[in-house]
Scaffold this motif. Structure first.
Motif, PDB file in Angstrom:
ATOM      1  N   GLN A 170      51.132  40.049 -65.335  1.00 35.56           N
ATOM      2  CA  GLN A 170      52.173  39.307 -66.046  1.00 35.56           C
ATOM      3  C   GLN A 170      53.539  39.554 -65.418  1.00 35.56           C
ATOM      4  O   GLN A 170      54.341  38.622 -65.291  1.00 35.56           O
ATOM      5  CB  GLN A 170      52.187  39.731 -67.514  1.00 35.56           C
ATOM      6  N   ASP A 171      53.789  40.819 -65.039  1.00 42.08           N
ATOM      7  CA  ASP A 171      55.052  41.147 -64.362  1.00 42.08           C
ATOM      8  C   ASP A 171      55.201  40.342 -63.077  1.00 42.08           C
ATOM      9  O   ASP A 171      56.265  39.807 -62.775  1.00 42.08           O
ATOM     10  CB  ASP A 171      55.103  42.650 -64.020  1.00 42.08           C
ATOM     11  N   GLN A 172      54.067  40.266 -62.357  1.00 40.87           N
ATOM     12  CA  GLN A 172      54.074  39.538 -61.083  1.00 40.87           C
ATOM     13  C   GLN A 172      54.345  38.051 -61.299  1.00 40.87           C
ATOM     14  O   GLN A 172      55.149  37.444 -60.600  1.00 40.87           O
ATOM     15  CB  GLN A 172      52.698  39.743 -60.410  1.00 40.87           C
ATOM     16  N   SER A 173      53.692  37.481 -62.335  1.00 40.92           N
ATOM     17  CA  SER A 173      53.868  36.044 -62.559  1.00 40.92           C
ATOM     18  C   SER A 173      55.232  35.713 -63.167  1.00 40.92           C
ATOM     19  O   SER A 173      55.708  34.590 -63.039  1.00 40.92           O
ATOM     20  CB  SER A 173      52.741  35.493 -63.450  1.00 40.92           C
ATOM     21  N   LEU A 174      55.879  36.716 -63.801  1.00 35.61           N
ATOM     22  CA  LEU A 174      57.211  36.457 -64.374  1.00 35.61           C
ATOM     23  C   LEU A 174      58.337  37.002 -63.478  1.00 35.61           C
ATOM     24  O   LEU A 174      59.458  37.153 -63.921  1.00 35.61           O
ATOM     25  CB  LEU A 174      57.302  37.075 -65.767  1.00 35.61           C
ATOM     26  N   THR A 175      57.982  37.329 -62.237  1.00 38.75           N
ATOM     27  CA  THR A 175      59.014  37.724 -61.262  1.00 38.75           C
ATOM     28  C   THR A 175      59.421  36.487 -60.462  1.00 38.75           C
ATOM     29  O   THR A 175      58.575  35.815 -59.885  1.00 38.75           O
ATOM     30  CB  THR A 175      58.494  38.815 -60.312  1.00 38.75           C
ATOM     31  N   VAL A 176      60.714  36.190 -60.538  1.00 40.00           N
ATOM     32  CA  VAL A 176      61.198  34.961 -59.887  1.00 40.00           C
ATOM     33  C   VAL A 176      61.758  35.286 -58.519  1.00 40.00           C
ATOM     34  O   VAL A 176      62.481  36.254 -58.358  1.00 40.00           O
ATOM     35  CB  VAL A 176      62.289  34.312 -60.773  1.00 40.00           C
TER      36      VAL A 176
ATOM     37  N   ILE B  27      62.741  27.569 -54.854  1.00 36.97           N
ATOM     38  CA  ILE B  27      61.748  28.055 -55.830  1.00 36.97           C
ATOM     39  C   ILE B  27      61.364  26.899 -56.758  1.00 36.97           C
ATOM     40  O   ILE B  27      62.110  25.919 -56.879  1.00 36.97           O
ATOM     41  CB  ILE B  27      62.230  29.284 -56.651  1.00 36.97           C
ATOM     42  N   ASN B  31      59.571  28.150 -62.245  1.00 33.74           N
ATOM     43  CA  ASN B  31      60.127  29.497 -62.093  1.00 33.74           C
ATOM     44  C   ASN B  31      61.616  29.521 -62.427  1.00 33.74           C
ATOM     45  O   ASN B  31      62.102  30.466 -63.041  1.00 33.74           O
ATOM     46  CB  ASN B  31      59.922  29.995 -60.659  1.00 33.74           C
ATOM     47  N   ILE B  34      61.965  29.453 -66.122  1.00 34.54           N
ATOM     48  CA  ILE B  34      61.641  30.789 -66.677  1.00 34.54           C
ATOM     49  C   ILE B  34      62.885  31.678 -66.593  1.00 34.54           C
ATOM     50  O   ILE B  34      63.249  32.363 -67.543  1.00 34.54           O
ATOM     51  CB  ILE B  34      60.447  31.425 -65.906  1.00 34.54           C
ATOM     52  N   HIS B  39      63.151  34.294 -69.752  1.00 36.71           N
ATOM     53  CA  HIS B  39      61.794  34.826 -69.917  1.00 36.71           C
ATOM     54  C   HIS B  39      61.355  35.683 -68.731  1.00 36.71           C
ATOM     55  O   HIS B  39      60.316  36.349 -68.803  1.00 36.71           O
ATOM     56  CB  HIS B  39      60.789  33.680 -70.103  1.00 36.71           C
ATOM     57  N   ALA B  40      62.144  35.668 -67.650  1.00 41.68           N
ATOM     58  CA  ALA B  40      61.745  36.400 -66.436  1.00 41.68           C
ATOM     59  C   ALA B  40      61.828  37.910 -66.666  1.00 41.68           C
ATOM     60  O   ALA B  40      62.707  38.388 -67.394  1.00 41.68           O
ATOM     61  CB  ALA B  40      62.641  36.003 -65.282  1.00 41.68           C
ATOM     62  N   ARG B  41      60.874  38.637 -66.087  1.00 36.42           N
ATOM     63  CA  ARG B  41      60.883  40.102 -66.231  1.00 36.42           C
ATOM     64  C   ARG B  41      61.604  40.762 -65.065  1.00 36.42           C
ATOM     65  O   ARG B  41      62.077  41.874 -65.173  1.00 36.42           O
ATOM     66  CB  ARG B  41      59.452  40.615 -66.281  1.00 36.42           C
ATOM     67  N   ALA B  42      61.630  40.072 -63.927  1.00 35.09           N
ATOM     68  CA  ALA B  42      62.298  40.636 -62.746  1.00 35.09           C
ATOM     69  C   ALA B  42      62.785  39.497 -61.860  1.00 35.09           C
ATOM     70  O   ALA B  42      62.269  38.382 -61.938  1.00 35.09           O
ATOM     71  CB  ALA B  42      61.332  41.519 -61.974  1.00 35.09           C
ATOM     72  N   ILE B  43      63.807  39.797 -61.076  1.00 28.29           N
ATOM     73  CA  ILE B  43      64.316  38.803 -60.119  1.00 28.29           C
ATOM     74  C   ILE B  43      64.423  39.473 -58.753  1.00 28.29           C
ATOM     75  O   ILE B  43      64.928  40.603 -58.649  1.00 28.29           O
ATOM     76  CB  ILE B  43      65.653  38.184 -60.603  1.00 28.29           C
ATOM     77  N   ARG B  44      63.923  38.774 -57.738  1.00 30.86           N
ATOM     78  CA  ARG B  44      63.968  39.351 -56.384  1.00 30.86           C
ATOM     79  C   ARG B  44      65.396  39.243 -55.829  1.00 30.86           C
ATOM     80  O   ARG B  44      66.118  38.291 -56.161  1.00 30.86           O
ATOM     81  CB  ARG B  44      63.009  38.584 -55.467  1.00 30.86           C
ATOM     82  N   THR B  47      65.867  35.962 -54.081  1.00 31.77           N
ATOM     83  CA  THR B  47      66.111  34.809 -54.957  1.00 31.77           C
ATOM     84  C   THR B  47      67.569  34.798 -55.426  1.00 31.77           C
ATOM     85  O   THR B  47      68.233  33.762 -55.419  1.00 31.77           O
ATOM     86  CB  THR B  47      65.161  34.856 -56.177  1.00 31.77           C
TER      87      THR B  47
END
Lengths: 176, 69
Positions: A170-176, B27, B31, B34, B39-44, B47
């Protein structure tokens, strides 16, 4: 919020009710056949019942019934897990929950075994603790219970690892 | 979450649509939404780098910290 029961869930519930019925029927037929073909069983049935025998029989009946029920519940959880894998979603939040339930049912089976076997272990204790049969019985009992508990623990570990896997996915799929 | 995304505010300031931003950043729209909806848990970093480049802003303009009460 009330969960709507899907057609698939209803059909699987119907399947397991049918399975339960077939198991019960098989037991009944086996009982009748044993009465017909083994007269010694008939003699044993009409022995004068003592309260201790009745309690022992009741514990056995309830214990074995509960264990069979837990087996069916495990089969049901496996059935649903296979459904998830078939759908191509093995890494969702539902699968670790189902595996966890299987582990708890296995622990339940171990607990029922403890209750059922404890009576027989204690019944030998009346001959005295130095009696070798007591220790042999106790070791056998502990081995039998620990086997089930270790099996349950193994399943629980798989569930925990899968939970971590689902979270990582889930972390991977919600990492943008 | 205490980190807020002010992407829509920056997009309004720069008069840029979501489609245009997704094309510039490279992207997908899903995404980006999100990220926009928080709703995103992390951002690179890559990005964030591209977003800042496309919107001509600093990371602090897109992200802000709000203390939870």
């Amino acid at each position: 919020m009330a969960k709507e029961i899907s057609l698939k869930e209803r059909s699987s519930a119907r399947f397991f009710t049918g399975l339960l019925f077939v198991v019960g029927l098989t037991y009944a037929i086996a009982f009748v056949l044993s009465l017909l073909y083994f007269p010694q069983v008939r003699e044993r049935i009409f022995h004068p019942l003592s309260l201790a025998m009745l309690i022992r029989a009741l514990i056995d009946f309830l214990g074995h019934g509960l264990i069979k029920l837990l087996y069916l519940l495990i089969a049901y959880q496996l059935f649903r897990l296979l459904g998830l894998i078939k759908k191509g979603e093995p890494f969702n939040q539902e699968s670790p929950k189902r595996i966890r339930r299987i582990a708890y049912y296995t622990f339940g089976m171990a607990a029922i075994n403890v209750i059922m076997e404890l009576e027989s272990v204690l019944s030998i204790a009346k001959w005295g603790f130095p009696y070798w049969g007591f220790w042999l019985n106790l070791i056998g009992f502990l081995l039998k219970v620990s086997e089930t508990v270790f099996f349950g623990l193994g399943i629980l570990i798989i569930a925990v690892v899968l939970e971590v896997g689902v979270r990582l996915q889930q972390d991977q799929s919600l990492t943008v | 979450m205490t980190i807020e995304i002010n992407l829509d505010l920056m997009m309004v300031k720069r008069k840029m649509s979501l489609t245009e931003l997704s094309e510039r950043v490279g992207i997908t729209m899903s995404n980006l939404s999100i990220l926009k909806q928080g709703h995103a848990r992390a951002i690179r970093f890559s990005t964030l780098d591209k977003i800042c480049e496309a919107l001509d802003c600093q990371p602090g303009d897109v992200l802000s910290y709000k203390k939870e009460r």
